[in-house]
Scaffold this motif. Sequence first.
Motif, PDB file in Angstrom:
ATOM      1  N   SER A   1       4.338  -3.124   7.468  1.00 46.50           N
ATOM      2  CA  SER A   1       3.869  -2.742   6.131  1.00 46.50           C
ATOM      3  C   SER A   1       2.417  -3.161   5.979  1.00 46.50           C
ATOM      4  O   SER A   1       1.951  -4.108   6.615  1.00 46.50           O
ATOM      5  N   GLU A   2       1.727  -2.442   5.107  1.00 48.90           N
ATOM      6  CA  GLU A   2       0.338  -2.755   4.824  1.00 48.90           C
ATOM      7  C   GLU A   2       0.256  -3.222   3.378  1.00 48.90           C
ATOM      8  O   GLU A   2       0.804  -2.586   2.479  1.00 48.90           O
ATOM      9  N   ILE A   3      -0.414  -4.369   3.176  1.00 46.49           N
ATOM     10  CA  ILE A   3      -0.600  -4.878   1.811  1.00 46.49           C
ATOM     11  C   ILE A   3      -2.085  -5.096   1.576  1.00 46.49           C
ATOM     12  O   ILE A   3      -2.867  -5.182   2.515  1.00 46.49           O
TER      13      ILE A   3
ATOM     14  N   VAL B   1       0.824  -1.204   0.000  1.00 51.03           N
ATOM     15  CA  VAL B   1       0.000   0.000   0.000  1.00 51.03           C
ATOM     16  C   VAL B   1       0.863   1.260   0.000  1.00 51.03           C
ATOM     17  O   VAL B   1       0.567   2.219  -0.716  1.00 51.03           O
ATOM     18  N   GLU B   2       1.948   1.273   0.767  1.00 54.71           N
ATOM     19  CA  GLU B   2       2.781   2.473   0.886  1.00 54.71           C
ATOM     20  C   GLU B   2       3.435   2.851  -0.443  1.00 54.71           C
ATOM     21  O   GLU B   2       3.428   4.001  -0.849  1.00 54.71           O
ATOM     22  N   SER B   3       4.014   1.853  -1.126  1.00 52.46           N
ATOM     23  CA  SER B   3       4.748   2.159  -2.362  1.00 52.46           C
ATOM     24  C   SER B   3       3.889   1.969  -3.615  1.00 52.46           C
ATOM     25  O   SER B   3       4.249   2.451  -4.680  1.00 52.46           O
ATOM     26  N   GLY B   4       2.795   1.248  -3.498  1.00 52.79           N
ATOM     27  CA  GLY B   4       1.954   0.966  -4.655  1.00 52.79           C
ATOM     28  C   GLY B   4       2.492  -0.156  -5.535  1.00 52.79           C
ATOM     29  O   GLY B   4       1.893  -0.490  -6.555  1.00 52.79           O
ATOM     30  N   ARG B   5       3.613  -0.763  -5.152  1.00 52.99           N
ATOM     31  CA  ARG B   5       4.228  -1.814  -5.967  1.00 52.99           C
ATOM     32  C   ARG B   5       3.439  -3.116  -5.854  1.00 52.99           C
ATOM     33  O   ARG B   5       3.127  -3.571  -4.758  1.00 52.99           O
ATOM     34  N   VAL B   6       3.142  -3.697  -7.003  1.00 55.32           N
ATOM     35  CA  VAL B   6       2.409  -4.964  -7.065  1.00 55.32           C
ATOM     36  C   VAL B   6       3.416  -6.106  -7.109  1.00 55.32           C
ATOM     37  O   VAL B   6       4.365  -6.085  -7.891  1.00 55.32           O
ATOM     38  N   MET B   7       3.190  -7.105  -6.264  1.00 56.38           N
ATOM     39  CA  MET B   7       4.105  -8.250  -6.168  1.00 56.38           C
ATOM     40  C   MET B   7       3.735  -9.286  -7.214  1.00 56.38           C
ATOM     41  O   MET B   7       2.898 -10.144  -6.989  1.00 56.38           O
ATOM     42  N   ARG B   8       4.373  -9.192  -8.374  1.00 60.30           N
ATOM     43  CA  ARG B   8       4.031 -10.056  -9.508  1.00 60.30           C
ATOM     44  C   ARG B   8       4.845 -11.346  -9.553  1.00 60.30           C
ATOM     45  O   ARG B   8       4.398 -12.337 -10.098  1.00 60.30           O
ATOM     46  N   ASP B   9       6.052 -11.327  -9.006  1.00 64.57           N
ATOM     47  CA  ASP B   9       6.964 -12.469  -9.116  1.00 64.57           C
ATOM     48  C   ASP B   9       7.035 -13.212  -7.782  1.00 64.57           C
ATOM     49  O   ASP B   9       7.573 -12.697  -6.803  1.00 64.57           O
ATOM     50  N   ASP B  10       6.505 -14.440  -7.748  1.00 57.82           N
ATOM     51  CA  ASP B  10       6.486 -15.242  -6.518  1.00 57.82           C
ATOM     52  C   ASP B  10       7.876 -15.567  -5.997  1.00 57.82           C
ATOM     53  O   ASP B  10       8.042 -15.869  -4.818  1.00 57.82           O
ATOM     54  N   ASN B  11       8.883 -15.534  -6.853  1.00 62.74           N
ATOM     55  CA  ASN B  11      10.230 -15.918  -6.439  1.00 62.74           C
ATOM     56  C   ASN B  11      11.065 -14.752  -5.911  1.00 62.74           C
ATOM     57  O   ASN B  11      12.145 -14.967  -5.371  1.00 62.74           O
TER      58      ASN B  11
END
Length: 169
Positions: free
Chosen positions: A151-153, A129-139
């Motif tokens: 952190s908030e997700i 939420v803070e950076s807006g970065r989406v976690m696309r890569d599971d590795n």
Amino acid sequence: MSGQPEDGKKTPTLDEEIENLSHEDLLEITQSSLRRLIASDPLLNDLPVDVTTEEVLAQIAVAQGQSITVTVTRYSEAPLNVVIPQRGTTVLDLKKAVKRAFTLRQQRQRIKTKISWRYIWRTYQLQNVESGRVMRDDNKQVSEYGIVNRSEIRFVKKLRKHSDRSETC
């Protein structure tokens, strides 16, 4: 006096009394003792009454700086705190921790709804939420997405391949 009552009968020792208790009685005594210990400990007193060993160990690891707490927010639900190791945690590890924490919450609330985690992870991604970065890569390591203690997700809906944006859920 030799430790015998006046009626001449021998008083059972503590070990003898314990041997005569049923398994259920011993389990209840153990659980109530653990509840009292946890309630009196300032580090552990905010844990639920039916705490698991994993939760106690995770809370201790957070206090020792070995793990971090990440909060998962969703629109209509209460925030869900997830504890993950501070170092070496991948996005896949975070997803597994979210699943464990959510499943445990459902059990505690006696909710029987089956969640298709395969569908969830096919349809949604996690976003810092803070950076807006989406976690696309599971590795990838969660730290590469800026995940730190507290952190908030949130879940964001995956969009089709032709678009690089995600829709917030």
